[in-house]
Design a protein around this motif. Structure first.
Motif, mmCIF file in Angstrom:
data_model
loop_
_atom_site.group_PDB
_atom_site.id
_atom_site.type_symbol
_atom_site.label_atom_id
_atom_site.label_comp_id
_atom_site.label_asym_id
_atom_site.label_seq_id
_atom_site.Cartn_x
_atom_site.Cartn_y
_atom_site.Cartn_z
ATOM 1 N N HIS A 91 0.848 -1.191 0.000
ATOM 2 C CA HIS A 91 0.000 0.000 0.000
ATOM 3 C C HIS A 91 0.884 1.241 0.000
ATOM 4 O O HIS A 91 2.062 1.179 0.328
ATOM 5 C CB HIS A 91 -0.909 0.000 1.240
ATOM 6 C CG HIS A 91 -1.923 -1.093 1.206
ATOM 7 N ND1 HIS A 91 -1.711 -2.326 1.757
ATOM 8 C CD2 HIS A 91 -3.171 -1.132 0.667
ATOM 9 C CE1 HIS A 91 -2.759 -3.085 1.561
ATOM 10 N NE2 HIS A 91 -3.666 -2.385 0.908
ATOM 11 N N VAL A 92 0.265 2.360 -0.349
ATOM 12 C CA VAL A 92 0.984 3.635 -0.315
ATOM 13 C C VAL A 92 1.579 3.819 1.075
ATOM 14 O O VAL A 92 0.918 3.580 2.086
ATOM 15 C CB VAL A 92 0.041 4.799 -0.683
ATOM 16 C CG1 VAL A 92 0.702 6.145 -0.437
ATOM 17 C CG2 VAL A 92 -0.399 4.673 -2.139
ATOM 18 N N GLY A 159 5.938 2.603 -1.779
ATOM 19 C CA GLY A 159 4.714 3.079 -2.413
ATOM 20 C C GLY A 159 4.439 4.524 -2.033
ATOM 21 O O GLY A 159 4.205 4.826 -0.871
ATOM 22 N N GLU A 160 4.463 5.404 -3.027
ATOM 23 C CA GLU A 160 4.183 6.823 -2.795
ATOM 24 C C GLU A 160 2.861 7.186 -3.437
ATOM 25 O O GLU A 160 2.409 6.521 -4.372
ATOM 26 C CB GLU A 160 5.322 7.677 -3.355
ATOM 27 C CG GLU A 160 6.627 7.433 -2.622
ATOM 28 C CD GLU A 160 7.763 8.323 -3.101
ATOM 29 O OE1 GLU A 160 7.590 9.026 -4.128
ATOM 30 O OE2 GLU A 160 8.820 8.306 -2.456
ATOM 31 N N SER A 161 2.254 8.251 -2.955
ATOM 32 C CA SER A 161 0.930 8.648 -3.449
ATOM 33 C C SER A 161 0.953 8.981 -4.939
ATOM 34 O O SER A 161 -0.061 8.881 -5.616
ATOM 35 C CB SER A 161 0.394 9.830 -2.648
ATOM 36 O OG SER A 161 1.276 10.936 -2.774
ATOM 37 N N THR A 162 2.113 9.364 -5.472
ATOM 38 C CA THR A 162 2.220 9.699 -6.895
ATOM 39 C C THR A 162 2.498 8.467 -7.764
ATOM 40 O O THR A 162 2.461 8.564 -8.988
ATOM 41 C CB THR A 162 3.343 10.733 -7.118
ATOM 42 O OG1 THR A 162 4.562 10.203 -6.584
ATOM 43 C CG2 THR A 162 3.014 12.058 -6.448
ATOM 44 N N ASP A 163 2.784 7.315 -7.146
ATOM 45 C CA ASP A 163 3.032 6.095 -7.906
ATOM 46 C C ASP A 163 1.724 5.549 -8.463
ATOM 47 O O ASP A 163 0.669 5.648 -7.834
ATOM 48 C CB ASP A 163 3.691 5.021 -7.033
ATOM 49 C CG ASP A 163 5.141 5.344 -6.712
ATOM 50 O OD1 ASP A 163 5.795 6.017 -7.524
ATOM 51 O OD2 ASP A 163 5.599 4.911 -5.643
ATOM 52 N N PRO A 165 -1.144 3.127 -9.199
ATOM 53 C CA PRO A 165 -1.672 1.911 -8.571
ATOM 54 C C PRO A 165 -1.850 0.818 -9.620
ATOM 55 O O PRO A 165 -1.986 1.098 -10.808
ATOM 56 C CB PRO A 165 -3.022 2.362 -8.010
ATOM 57 C CG PRO A 165 -3.430 3.509 -8.875
ATOM 58 C CD PRO A 165 -2.149 4.186 -9.304
ATOM 59 N N LYS A 193 -3.917 1.703 -3.440
ATOM 60 C CA LYS A 193 -4.009 3.078 -2.919
ATOM 61 C C LYS A 193 -4.567 3.113 -1.501
ATOM 62 O O LYS A 193 -4.127 3.883 -0.681
ATOM 63 C CB LYS A 193 -4.848 3.960 -3.835
ATOM 64 C CG LYS A 193 -4.145 4.365 -5.080
ATOM 65 C CD LYS A 193 -2.975 5.293 -4.804
ATOM 66 C CE LYS A 193 -2.375 5.789 -6.097
ATOM 67 N NZ LYS A 193 -1.237 6.689 -5.905
ATOM 68 N N GLY A 194 -5.560 2.299 -1.188
ATOM 69 C CA GLY A 194 -6.151 2.297 0.146
ATOM 70 C C GLY A 194 -5.357 1.415 1.103
ATOM 71 O O GLY A 194 -4.394 0.765 0.710
ATOM 72 N N SER A 195 -5.775 1.385 2.365
ATOM 73 C CA SER A 195 -5.043 0.543 3.328
ATOM 74 C C SER A 195 -5.760 -0.765 3.590
ATOM 75 O O SER A 195 -6.807 -1.048 3.143
ATOM 76 C CB SER A 195 -4.854 1.265 4.636
ATOM 77 O OG SER A 195 -6.086 1.740 5.126
#
Length: 195
Positions: A91-92, A159-163, A165, A193-195
């Protein structure tokens, strides 16, 4: 001279700095009690569509783990099979490591000469990392060459938010240069993206 471990941060470029050497740790002892004869699937022909395979006696295996301390599990005493937690989902904000293992390299003067190519593809098929002829292992072999050895390079993913999914693909081609054979391996993982 032993090469420093080389890890690729997927969303950036290949890391070669001293900081990466310290942050991603010095590789544990290169061999383990895990034998090429014990690894499931190592007798399958190399196809390039599997995370494990064998060609002309040379074996390879890719492990995808969330454990940054996988080296501790790898450094087991002789006769003990290591246990390394694996995953195919991250996950991010989480980290994931693709560990490259090889076994039964051909030896010349008791020395293995293994190089590898690493490609990491985003879910849309574009390349995030493309490296060729990376030094994986060019050292004398202590103990049985039928054990698995950890290659010096590997892939570290954060995992970064800009990567993007979705399903990421990691392709590794191991080259046993003393035997003049190549072994293509592939593994995938999902960035959610989510957990």
């Amino acid at each position: 001279m032993n090469p420093k471990p080389l890890f690729a941060r997927v969303a950036a470029t290949v890391i070669r700095s001293a900081l990466a050497y310290v942050a991603l740790s010095v590789m544990a002892p290169p061999s383990s009690a895990l034998s090429t004869k014990q690894a499931p699937g190592t007798q399958k022909p190399a196809s390039g569509t599997s995370s494990q395979g064998q060609v002309d006696g040379f074996s390879g295996l890719l492990l995808t783990t969330p454990d940054a301390d996988w080296q501790k599990a790898w450094a087991t005493p002789s006769g003990t099979t290591p246990v390394i937690k694996t995953t195919s989902r991250v996950h991010v904000g989480e980290k994931l490591f693709v560990v490259i293992l090889f076994g039964n390299p051909s030896l010349k003067d008791n020395t293995a000469d293994v190089t590898c190519d690493i490609d990491v593809l985003r879910p849309d098929g574009t390349a995030s990392v493309h490296e060729t002829a990376l030094p994986c292992y060019k050292d004398p072999i202590e103990g049985s060459p039928e054990q698995f050895f950890a290659a010096r390079p590997g892939v570290a993913f954060i995992g970064e938010s800009t990567d993007m999914p979705g399903t990421w693909v990691v392709r590794v081609v191991l080259h046993d240069n003393n035997r003049n054979v190549t072994l293509p391996l592939v593994t995938t993982f999902v960035l959610a993206k989510g957990s």
